[in-house]
Design an enzyme around this catalytic site. Structure first.
Site, PDB file in Angstrom:
ATOM      1  N   GLU A 153      -3.917  -9.054  -0.217  1.00 20.58           N
ATOM      2  CA  GLU A 153      -4.598  -8.823   1.065  1.00 20.58           C
ATOM      3  C   GLU A 153      -6.105  -8.798   0.816  1.00 20.58           C
ATOM      4  O   GLU A 153      -6.562  -8.234  -0.185  1.00 20.58           O
ATOM      5  CB  GLU A 153      -4.137  -7.513   1.696  1.00 20.58           C
ATOM      6  CG  GLU A 153      -4.639  -7.269   3.109  1.00 20.58           C
ATOM      7  CD  GLU A 153      -3.967  -6.051   3.748  1.00 20.58           C
ATOM      8  OE1 GLU A 153      -2.723  -5.922   3.620  1.00 20.58           O
ATOM      9  OE2 GLU A 153      -4.668  -5.222   4.347  1.00 20.58           O
TER      10      GLU A 153
ATOM     11  N   GLU B 208       0.827  -1.207   0.000  1.00 17.28           N
ATOM     12  CA  GLU B 208       0.000   0.000   0.000  1.00 17.28           C
ATOM     13  C   GLU B 208       0.867   1.266   0.000  1.00 17.28           C
ATOM     14  O   GLU B 208       0.699   2.175   0.818  1.00 17.28           O
ATOM     15  CB  GLU B 208      -0.974  -0.023   1.180  1.00 17.28           C
ATOM     16  CG  GLU B 208      -1.922  -1.204   1.108  1.00 17.28           C
ATOM     17  CD  GLU B 208      -3.004  -1.200   2.175  1.00 17.28           C
ATOM     18  OE1 GLU B 208      -2.951  -0.347   3.079  1.00 17.28           O
ATOM     19  OE2 GLU B 208      -3.916  -2.054   2.102  1.00 17.28           O
TER      20      GLU B 208
END
Length: 807
Positions: free
Chosen positions: A502, A422
């Site tokens: 994820e 991220e």
């Protein structure tokens, strides 16, 4: 062997001398015992003359933050678990035998959080900002020998906060080793094994060894390597004579062919070892062992992941590195317990979110059969927190990534290198090439050290403007969440293999249920908005009906994941609850709600959902408990497999037969509570597969102790003792919160206590713990052999005792 007696004696003596010389060439020993620790700063504590008599004595690994009280004013914030960091010092006094003179002596740290500086006899050896990386220092130039003492001092500065988005721990929280070698030796992480050609009939094994010559003159040595299978049978040998330059290193490559190899897999994690010896003038001067596995794999764009030619869905979880009540201090048995729990659920993969893991985790994944996504960074040059790794990026990222890959590349469990999670540089605007340039550099570093595994980044905004995905630099396309977009991912991004790095982010409190169960809550309603309709007791429902707005429930995700062939795998957020990031709640919540298993290691109900989908073992799990107000409407769920139907009975009266249809993952009955016995029966072809009962529990009456292992080894080994609050008939009391007092006799000690409650302010290092929804946990260890007796008491309850044998 028919030799004359004198020759046999000579041969035995020769073997004995050779073995002795080998044993003396390389010695790697634990350097964890008898340290002194002080929390705070001092005047010249690195000095050999500093008096540390008043400092606390302890053994490593050590996490000082886990010993502190939860604090709403902690600068770590609730994201960091509301446990303070600070600055601490460690010192250790040791001697080095005079016979060691002329050899090289190194100290190896598996991880220190964070900003460490190491001193030996007052000399600074260097600093290392990264709290997750392993590193080595050469002690040799500064050592005293014989009876003269040496002082090693370590400064750990975790005072600038916040520097992490989750609980980091503080201190020398991983193992430390003292390694002694000859002056010509296999270098640090100095072997690299690949298996470029593998099938059922043979495997080509390529071993590159880096030899370090610390002497001031050139030399010639023989590098001899033998490969051993799991039965210690030699399956290949190779010998190379090489020139070693003075004060330098050189590489040599050896090749082997293993006939009919035993292939490493998640179901049969078979391990070989390579024993490399360096000989000088016929004498063994170093010996280095490398464990490895033989396997081959590929990611197919349309069909997913194949291991050894067979399709394998990667069914993984993400986990942070804390071990619940043990904090960040690594413990092999605690890691093994976590992996055993996950394996029994059907999990076959681990993502080391979001940092290099402890070496022990990878060793266990090698032995137990887990595919690993080995992750390097949670941020690059752009910050997520004011004092995080972005401050050190320019100077350290190349060194840190290089060390990670070199350390971990021989592990057969490691299948994927993730170079970022991220990353803020995802949002680089057109014309801003910062992120693209960094990504290309990171992939280049990885490929220069290991080109046998694919690279990936974990992208939480896989939109058309994503600067990292547009770069097309990684081997795999990685998405965080966005499960409704998985079907189009490979079309959107260059037709590359796809993996969900994820997923999920469901929110659950073990043993708490909000009804109606088919009403889904998104908490908070938006990721950047406060929660407005929270439960007053800061709980989240353990039905499949509570998740974050960026995620989805377990069932929502599973339904997509299992039917899309091109989705090679996914990593659920998370396997276990962890300290910090208490989404969706602020203080006084202090640990996460994301786990399939709670912080104490007790499975939530979703655990059995995965077990029913991901395993072939018969499963029948009914939820919730059967203690409610008379007349209350209750939704009863059942997770099951290996059956056609489930029938539910209340006090012998059938509530009907239910069958999963379509993509259903559970069945449900809506009924009115009446006290008594709830019984579920699963059937296949009309025959009973399993029967499960839940009874209405009465008042708490007694304590029951369940020990995961009744025999442990002295030292760092652990026994995890589950404490159940039961009624007089042995039923778990589902809302019991009795305070349980623990007492140990026989020399044991408590490594920690826990109950899995995300809002408990009790110390993890106490000798008592309140039960949470009927359960709590005591973790026992012992320094010496004997018998340890644990007694658990609570006012008004019958006590319980259990014996643990310590070997």
């Amino acid at each position: 062997m028919n030799l004359p007696l004198i020759k046999r004696i000579s041969l035995v003596l020769l073997l004995f001398v050779s073995a002795a010389s080998i044993a003396q060439t390389r010695n790697t020993a634990s350097f964890n015992s008898n340290w002194k620790f002080y929390l705070g700063n001092a005047t010249d504590p690195q000095s050999a003359t500093f008096n540390d008599a008043s400092w606390r004595s302890l053994d490593l690994p050590h996490d000082w933050s886990i010993e502190l009280p939860f604090d709403s004013t902690s600068p770590t914030g609730t994201g960091g678990g509301a446990l303070r960091g600070g600055l601490g010092w460690y010192r250790k006094t040791f001697t080095v035998p005079a016979t060691t003179k002329g050899k090289k002596v190194f100290v190896d740290f598996d991880g220190v959080y964070m900003n460490s500086e190491v001193f030996i006899n007052g000399h600074s050896l260097g600093v290392r900002p990264n709290g997750f990386i392993s590193f080595r220092y050469d002690l040799t130039p500064y050592l005293h020998y014989g009876n003269e003492k040496n002082i090693i001092a370590v400064k750990v500065d975790n005072s600038k906060q916040p520097n992490s988005r989750w609980y980091s721990g503080s201190g020398i929280y991983r193992n430390v080793w003292l390694t002694t070698v000859s002056d010509v030796f296999v270098d640090h992480w100095g072997t690299h094994i690949t298996t470029p050609q593998v099938d059922d009939q043979s495997a080509k094994v390529v071993l590159t060894t880096t030899v370090n010559n610390a002497k001031a003159e050139n030399g010639i040595v023989l590098v001899k390597t033998s490969l051993y299978d799991a039965t210690s049978k030699i399956v290949g040998t190779s010998s190379n004579n090489i020139a070693v330059p003075q004060k330098g290193t050189t590489n040599t490559t050896q090749q082997f062919l293993i006939a009919k190899p035993n292939l490493w897999s998640v179901d049969r994690p078979y391990l070989y070892k390579a024993v490399t010896q360096i000989l000088e003038n016929g004498k063994v001067i170093d010996e280095y062992t490398t464990t490895f596995g033989v396997r081959y794999f590929n990611f197919d764009i349309d069909k997913g992941f194949f291991l050894n030619g067979k399709h394998l869905k990667i069914r993984g979880v993400c986990d942070h590195h804390d071990l619940g009540c043990l904090g960040a201090a690594v413990n092999t048995r605690a890691l093994e317990r976590q992996l055993q729990i996950l394996k029994d659920m059907g999990c076959n993969a681990i993502r080391t979110s979001h940092n290099p893991p402890a070496p022990e985790l990878l060793d266990l994944c090698d032995k137990m059969g887990f595919v690993v996504m080995d992750e390097a960074f949670d941020m690059w040059k752009k910050e997520k927190n004011p004092y995080d790794y972005h401050l050190y990026w320019d100077e350290w990222h190349k060194k840190d990534l290089t060390d990670q890959v070199m350390r971990d590349r021989n592990h057969p469990s490691v299948f994927i290198w993730s170079v970022g999670n991220e990353i803020i540089e995802q949002w680089d605007k057109d014309g801003d090439t910062l992120g693209a340039g960094i990504l290309r550099e990171l992939v280049s570093i990885v490929k220069s050290l290991d080109d046998s595994r694919p690279t990936v980044t974990a992208n939480n905004e896989p939109n058309s403007y994503n600067a990292l995905l547009k770069t097309n630099a990684t081997d795999l396309i990685g998405y965080n969440y966005h499960h409704n977009d998985w079907d189009s991912a490979i079309i959107k991004w260059y037709r590359k293999p796809f993996i969900v790095t994820e997923s999920v982010s469901a929110l659950q409190t073990r043993g708490h249920y909000d009804m109606p169960s088919d009403s889904i809550r998104r908490w908070p309603q938006q990721w950047d908005k406060p929660l407005t309709d929270a439960n007053a007791d800061l709980t989240c429902s353990a039905y499949e009906n509570c998740a974050t707005p960026w995620g989805s429930t377990h069932e929502e995700t599973l339904k997509v994941f299992e039917k899309l062939d091109h989705v090679s795998g996914m990593f659920i957020w998370t396997g276990f609850d962890y300290i910090g990031e208490p989404t969706p709640y602020p203080w006084p919540a202090r640990s996460s709600y994301f786990g399939i298993v709670d912080l104490a290691g007790f499975p939530k109900d979703s655990y059995y959902l995965y077990q029913s989908v991901w395993t072939d073992k018969p499963v029948l799990h009914i939820l919730p408990h059967w203690n409610w107000k008379p007349g209350q409407t209750i939704d009863m769920w059942a997770y099951y497999n290996n059956a056609d139907e489930v029938e539910l009975f209340v006090n012998g009266k059938s509530l009907g037969v239910k069958k999963k249809t379509g993509d259903d993952l559970h069945v449900m009955w809506r009924t009115t509570f009446v006290p008594g016995t709830l019984k579920a029966v699963s059937r296949r072809n009309g025959k009973v597969v399993l029967t499960k009962e839940v009874r209405t529990a009465g008042a708490p009456a007694k304590i029951t102790l369940q020990v995961d292992r009744k025999a442990i080894n002295a030292g760092d080994d652990l026994s995890f003792v589950t404490v159940r609050i039961e009624d007089k008939d042995g039923n778990l009391v589902p809302d019991a919160s009795n305070d349980v007092q623990f007492k140990l006799s026989g020399g044991g000690s408590f490594a920690g206590v826990d109950n899995g409650c995300q809002t408990s302010m009790e110390s993890f290092k106490a000798d008592h713990r309140k039960a949470f929804n009927g359960l709590c946990l005591a973790v026992v260890k012992a320094a010496k052999a004997g018998k340890v007796t644990l007694t658990a008491t609570s006012p008004g309850l019958s006590s319980a005792t259990v014996n643990i044998d310590v070997k």
